[in-house]
Scaffold this active site. Structure first.
Site, PDB file in Angstrom:
ATOM      1  N   GLY A  52       0.844  -1.184   0.000  1.00  0.00           N
ATOM      2  CA  GLY A  52       0.000   0.000   0.000  1.00  0.00           C
ATOM      3  C   GLY A  52       0.878   1.231   0.000  1.00  0.00           C
ATOM      4  O   GLY A  52       2.042   1.178   0.422  1.00  0.00           O
ATOM      5  N   CYS A  68       5.522  -0.144   7.526  1.00  0.00           N
ATOM      6  CA  CYS A  68       5.215   1.019   6.697  1.00  0.00           C
ATOM      7  C   CYS A  68       6.467   1.396   5.913  1.00  0.00           C
ATOM      8  O   CYS A  68       7.563   1.435   6.484  1.00  0.00           O
ATOM      9  CB  CYS A  68       4.782   2.184   7.592  1.00  0.00           C
ATOM     10  SG  CYS A  68       4.365   3.678   6.670  1.00  0.00           S
ATOM     11  N   HIS A 113      -4.864   1.585   7.377  1.00  0.00           N
ATOM     12  CA  HIS A 113      -3.487   2.089   7.394  1.00  0.00           C
ATOM     13  C   HIS A 113      -3.319   3.245   6.393  1.00  0.00           C
ATOM     14  O   HIS A 113      -2.769   4.303   6.726  1.00  0.00           O
ATOM     15  CB  HIS A 113      -2.535   0.926   7.047  1.00  0.00           C
ATOM     16  CG  HIS A 113      -1.085   1.275   7.077  1.00  0.00           C
ATOM     17  ND1 HIS A 113      -0.193   0.731   7.979  1.00  0.00           N
ATOM     18  CD2 HIS A 113      -0.352   2.120   6.299  1.00  0.00           C
ATOM     19  CE1 HIS A 113       1.012   1.224   7.757  1.00  0.00           C
ATOM     20  NE2 HIS A 113       0.946   2.069   6.739  1.00  0.00           N
ATOM     21  N   GLU A 114      -3.830   3.049   5.165  1.00  0.00           N
ATOM     22  CA  GLU A 114      -3.632   4.071   4.125  1.00  0.00           C
ATOM     23  C   GLU A 114      -4.494   5.310   4.384  1.00  0.00           C
ATOM     24  O   GLU A 114      -4.044   6.442   4.172  1.00  0.00           O
ATOM     25  CB  GLU A 114      -3.910   3.492   2.735  1.00  0.00           C
ATOM     26  CG  GLU A 114      -3.015   2.314   2.347  1.00  0.00           C
ATOM     27  CD  GLU A 114      -1.525   2.553   2.574  1.00  0.00           C
ATOM     28  OE1 GLU A 114      -1.066   3.705   2.478  1.00  0.00           O
ATOM     29  OE2 GLU A 114      -0.823   1.567   2.879  1.00  0.00           O
TER      30      GLU A 114
HETATM   31 CO    CO Z   1       2.330   3.287   5.694  1.00  0.00          CO
END
Ligand code: CO
Length: 181
Positions: free
Chosen positions: A46, A106, A148-149
């Site tokens: 992502g 991330c 998360h995004e």
């Molecule tokens: Co991230």
């Protein structure tokens, strides 16, 4: 389609509130194509626009051919875009349910993974690259990726969800990372 440079943890743009997208033009499509190329090069699943220095409500998700429950689109509103990649323009979580643990990493915090609390299921409204609205529901990995995004688009990083003790350990880890310089 150039690969863009990734923005890392300490850079202020990751904490900024992003602007909604109103132009669904070639500029947006080029940006989305660059994001996909960058995400693939970095082996991510992502990527949000602030992570390449663009403070706009744009994110992409591609879990590859992983063996996880697929997202479900409501009606005939399936978004148009590159095969296998989900592009989210102006996404918002409109409902959620359940609490589960999710192990995450991330691209903006290279080398760090940890477990946080997420919603098990979410429904998201968004637009595709042509501006067509759609709704999508997901559980498990896709639901975690959406959260998360979309967090990124609100200036939130997954480590913000760490417990107080874990956050202290994370700060110590962070101070030892060369990429912070
Ligand atoms: Co991230």
């Amino acid at each position: 389609m150039p690969i863009r440079e990734l923005v890392l943890y300490h850079e202020p743009i990751l904490r900024k509130k992003t602007e909604p997208v109103s132009l669904f033009d070639r500029g947006l499509h080029n940006l989305l194509d660059d994001m996909l190329e960058t995400m693939i090069a970095e082996r991510g699943i992502g990527l949000a626009a602030p992570q390449i220095g663009v403070a706009q409500k744009i994110a992409i998700i591609d879990l590859g051919a992983s063996d996880v429950p697929a997202p479900v689109f409501s009606g005939d509103e399936k978004p148009k875009g590159p095969e296998g990649t989900l592009e989210l323009i102006n996404p918002e979580i409109i409902s959620n349910s359940g609490n589960v643990k999710s192990e995450e990493g991330c691209l903006s915090i290279p080398g760090y993974r940890d477990t946080i609390q997420r919603k098990l299921a979410v429904t998201v409204s968004a637009q595709d690259r042509y501006g067509t609205p759609f709704k999508v529901s997901a559980t498990d990995l896709y639901a975690f990726a959406f959260q998360h995004e979309i967090d990124h688009l609100n200036g939130i990083l997954f480590t913000d969800h760490l417990s107080r003790l874990k956050r202290v350990l994370f700060q110590r880890w962070l101070e030892k990372q060369d990429w912070r310089k």
